[in-house]
Write an enzyme that holds these catalytic residues in place. Structure first.
Site, mmCIF file in Angstrom:
data_model
loop_
_atom_site.group_PDB
_atom_site.id
_atom_site.type_symbol
_atom_site.label_atom_id
_atom_site.label_comp_id
_atom_site.label_asym_id
_atom_site.label_seq_id
_atom_site.Cartn_x
_atom_site.Cartn_y
_atom_site.Cartn_z
ATOM 1 N N LYS A 33 0.706 -1.206 0.107
ATOM 2 C CA LYS A 33 -0.106 -0.001 -0.120
ATOM 3 C C LYS A 33 0.901 1.328 -0.094
ATOM 4 C CE LYS A 33 -2.463 1.736 3.618
ATOM 5 N NZ LYS A 33 -2.071 3.125 4.038
ATOM 6 N N LYS A 62 -7.296 8.197 -0.416
ATOM 7 C CA LYS A 62 -8.636 8.470 0.442
ATOM 8 C C LYS A 62 -9.246 9.748 0.006
ATOM 9 C CE LYS A 62 -7.456 6.282 4.861
ATOM 10 N NZ LYS A 62 -6.034 6.066 4.599
ATOM 11 N N THR A 120 -10.213 3.430 11.165
ATOM 12 C CA THR A 120 -9.947 2.289 12.300
ATOM 13 C C THR A 120 -9.374 2.908 13.767
ATOM 14 O OG1 THR A 120 -8.046 1.631 11.157
ATOM 15 C CG2 THR A 120 -9.898 0.206 11.223
#
Ligand code: C5P
Length: 235
Positions: A33, A62, A120
């Site tokens: 990533k 994002k 998260t």
């Protein structure tokens, strides 16, 4: 869907990330990533270079803006040969639909597009106090996942703890990508909704995203191998 471990390469420079990836020379090339830190520091060339080395890439930028801006940005990203990219479901269904349009290449292909639900690092308490969202966190995640599905996205980023409920309502083919993974004997750091690779597998995550437990390990290859074994049962 093949389960896989995605290593979050949160490094500040090209030489840091290449030094890290060099340690995997003799092993399977991990799915990686690339996030904002590295992308903003090095630009699109870092994506091409890592792809040329044979890694699958999740470009984690994002996106969240008005639909037209996101569509144009996704069009630019579509020319980078990444395997997966993302946006915030918070940007609404219209924004997500525009993103799918922008990301789809003239030949009809596109990378997987997934939506961030609630980060998260966000707890129920912070969501209520700071974001004024009063529903249970799992309901919010599921609602955002359903919006993403309606918009034509392929899946969501959520906590492994929520992967089961997302699959139950959005289907097994709707991908769950789950950060917030820690070894049972490891540090939690700034993550809040966490679990282990084995538990993430049990609950039904398709991909786990693991950063510091691998990148800051004394032996990153051993940590990656442990993670693969715990999550997929193989290396
Ligand atoms: O080091 P750690 O394992 O906490 O890294 C998790 C990675 O997943 C980070 O790159 C972070 O940006 C990303 N992420 C996350 N929570 C989300 C979405 C992405 O932690 N909801």
């Amino acid at each position: 869907m093949g389960k896989d471990v995605i290593i979050a390469c949160d490094f500040p420079t090209r030489s840091d990330v290449m030094g890290f990836l060099d340690t995997f020379r003799e092993t399977r090339k991990p799915f990686v990533k690339i996030g904002m830190e590295l992308f903003y520091a090095e630009g699109p060339s870092i994506v091409r270079e890592i792809k040329e080395r044979g890694h699958q890439i999740f470009l984690d930028l994002k996106l969240c803006d008005i639909p037209n801006t996101v569509k144009s940005a996704m069009k630019v990203l579509s020319s980078l040969d990444v395997d997966m990219t993302n946006l915030h479901a918070f940007g609404t269904i219209d924004m997500m639909k525009a993103a799918v349009e922008g990301l789809t290449r003239p030949d009809g292909t596109r990378p997987l597009l997934i939506a961030v639900t609630q980060l998260t690092s966000t707890s129920q308490e912070r969501m209520e106090k700071e974001l004024l969202i009063r529903e249970p966190l799992a309901d919010v995640v599921l609602h955002y996942a359903q919006n993403a599905k309606e918009a034509g996205l392929d899946g969501v980023v959520c906590s492994p703890l929520e992967a089961g409920i997302v699959h139950a309502h959005c289907g097994d083919g709707f991908v769950t990508v789950t950060p917030g993974v820690r070894f049972a004997d490891g540090d939690v750091g700034d993550q809040v909704r966490v679990t282990t690779p084995a538990k993430a597998n049990e609950i039904g995550s398709d991909y786990i995203v693991v950063g510091r437990p691998i990148t800051r390990a004394q032996d990153p290859v051993a940590a990656y191998t442990r993670c693969m074994l715990e999550f997929t049962g193989k290396i």
